[in-house]
Design a protein around this motif. Structure first.
Motif, mmCIF file in Angstrom:
data_model
loop_
_atom_site.group_PDB
_atom_site.id
_atom_site.type_symbol
_atom_site.label_atom_id
_atom_site.label_comp_id
_atom_site.label_asym_id
_atom_site.label_seq_id
_atom_site.Cartn_x
_atom_site.Cartn_y
_atom_site.Cartn_z
ATOM 1 N N ALA A 86 -47.212 24.166 14.791
ATOM 2 C CA ALA A 86 -46.072 23.500 14.144
ATOM 3 C C ALA A 86 -45.264 24.462 13.264
ATOM 4 C CB ALA A 86 -46.574 22.334 13.290
ATOM 5 N N GLU A 87 -45.665 25.731 13.246
ATOM 6 C CA GLU A 87 -45.005 26.745 12.413
ATOM 7 C C GLU A 87 -44.950 26.313 10.943
ATOM 8 O OE1 GLU A 87 -41.299 27.963 14.157
ATOM 9 O OE2 GLU A 87 -42.273 28.574 16.012
ATOM 10 N N LEU A 88 -46.119 25.902 10.450
ATOM 11 C CA LEU A 88 -46.249 25.466 9.060
ATOM 12 C C LEU A 88 -47.231 26.373 8.327
ATOM 13 C CD1 LEU A 88 -46.524 21.610 9.629
ATOM 14 C CD2 LEU A 88 -44.529 22.897 8.822
ATOM 15 N N GLU A 89 -47.197 26.287 7.016
ATOM 16 C CA GLU A 89 -48.102 27.035 6.154
ATOM 17 C C GLU A 89 -48.880 26.040 5.296
ATOM 18 O OE1 GLU A 89 -45.838 30.566 4.334
ATOM 19 O OE2 GLU A 89 -44.279 29.121 4.902
ATOM 20 N N VAL A 90 -50.027 26.471 4.795
ATOM 21 C CA VAL A 90 -50.764 25.648 3.850
ATOM 22 C C VAL A 90 -50.088 25.813 2.492
ATOM 23 C CG1 VAL A 90 -52.958 25.233 2.692
ATOM 24 C CG2 VAL A 90 -52.935 25.864 5.115
ATOM 25 N N ILE A 91 -49.551 24.721 1.973
ATOM 26 C CA ILE A 91 -48.901 24.725 0.664
ATOM 27 C C ILE A 91 -49.953 24.535 -0.436
ATOM 28 C CG2 ILE A 91 -47.207 23.559 -0.812
ATOM 29 C CD1 ILE A 91 -45.974 25.107 1.573
ATOM 30 N N ALA A 92 -50.920 23.667 -0.185
ATOM 31 C CA ALA A 92 -51.981 23.406 -1.151
ATOM 32 C C ALA A 92 -53.106 22.665 -0.449
ATOM 33 C CB ALA A 92 -51.451 22.555 -2.312
ATOM 34 N N ASP A 93 -54.238 22.617 -1.105
ATOM 35 C CA ASP A 93 -55.297 21.703 -0.684
ATOM 36 C C ASP A 93 -55.546 20.762 -1.846
ATOM 37 O OD1 ASP A 93 -58.129 22.283 -2.080
ATOM 38 O OD2 ASP A 93 -57.103 24.194 -1.819
ATOM 39 N N CYS A 94 -56.177 19.650 -1.564
ATOM 40 C CA CYS A 94 -56.483 18.707 -2.637
ATOM 41 C C CYS A 94 -57.781 17.996 -2.328
ATOM 42 C CB CYS A 94 -55.344 17.712 -2.833
ATOM 43 S SG CYS A 94 -55.074 16.621 -1.433
ATOM 44 N N HIS A 95 -58.419 17.522 -3.382
ATOM 45 C CA HIS A 95 -59.595 16.672 -3.222
ATOM 46 C C HIS A 95 -59.714 15.776 -4.446
ATOM 47 C CE1 HIS A 95 -61.571 19.904 -5.572
ATOM 48 N NE2 HIS A 95 -62.454 18.983 -5.917
ATOM 49 N N THR A 96 -60.627 14.834 -4.359
ATOM 50 C CA THR A 96 -60.800 13.854 -5.425
ATOM 51 C C THR A 96 -62.072 14.123 -6.214
ATOM 52 O OG1 THR A 96 -62.013 12.328 -3.978
ATOM 53 C CG2 THR A 96 -59.613 12.056 -4.096
#
Length: 166
Positions: A86-96
């Motif tokens: 998709a020609e995307l980058e990881v901007i952030a990860d998140c968790h709870t």
């Protein structure tokens, strides 16, 4: 923002995508276990625009089996395939987390999802039982390398996440 304020990255997320993220985290955690996701999009200098959310269990079906997140190599391989395709980058990860503490646990600090300097990790309180349009209470952490992090939220607020109408 300037370098002197402790970093420069800002994340922008559309309201509906943010709500989908919050509600998805909440549903997956079932009020009793951690859940997480990657926020994908494009970086434009120091600003990242999130256009897609991919939950950990969509990449690694076994990610939530133990009450804490255990994310395996096959999940990362699937993530990189999505990003390439998709020609995307990881901007952030998140968790709870299950309580109000959105600071990083020792386990969080020692196990960055993306161990790259400047990567952003978000932590949602109370298994994401929060208003789906709000960023209030979300911990914002920047990876500095060597298992060191800088926190970018204070008193439940951060100017690093901007939820927009689009």
């Amino acid at each position: 923002m300037s370098v002197s304020d402790g970093g420069t990255k800002r994340i922008t997320v559309g309201l509906w995508l943010w709500a989908r993220l919050v509600l998805g985290l909440r549903m997956r955690g079932e009020g009793r276990r951690e859940s997480g996701a990657f926020l994908l999009g494009k970086w434009n200098g120091v600003s990242g625009k999130v256009t897609r959310v991919v939950f950990y269990d969509a990449l690694d079906p076994n990610a939530y089996q133990h009450g804490i997140i255990t994310f395996h190599g096959k999940g990362l391989a699937a993530l990189w395939a999505i990003c390439r395709g998709a020609e995307l980058e990881v901007i952030a990860d998140c968790h709870t987390h299950g309580n109000a503490n959105t600071g990083q646990s020792a386990m969080d600090q020692r196990n960055p999802m993306i161990p790259e300097v400047g990567h952003i990790g978000l932590i949602f309180p109370f298994f994401a039982h929060m208003a789906p349009w709000s960023t209030r209470g979300v911990g914002v952490h920047e990876y500095l390398g060597d298992f060191r992090w800088r926190r970018h939220d204070k008193n439940g607020h951060s100017d690093r996440i901007l939820v927009t109408l689009w």
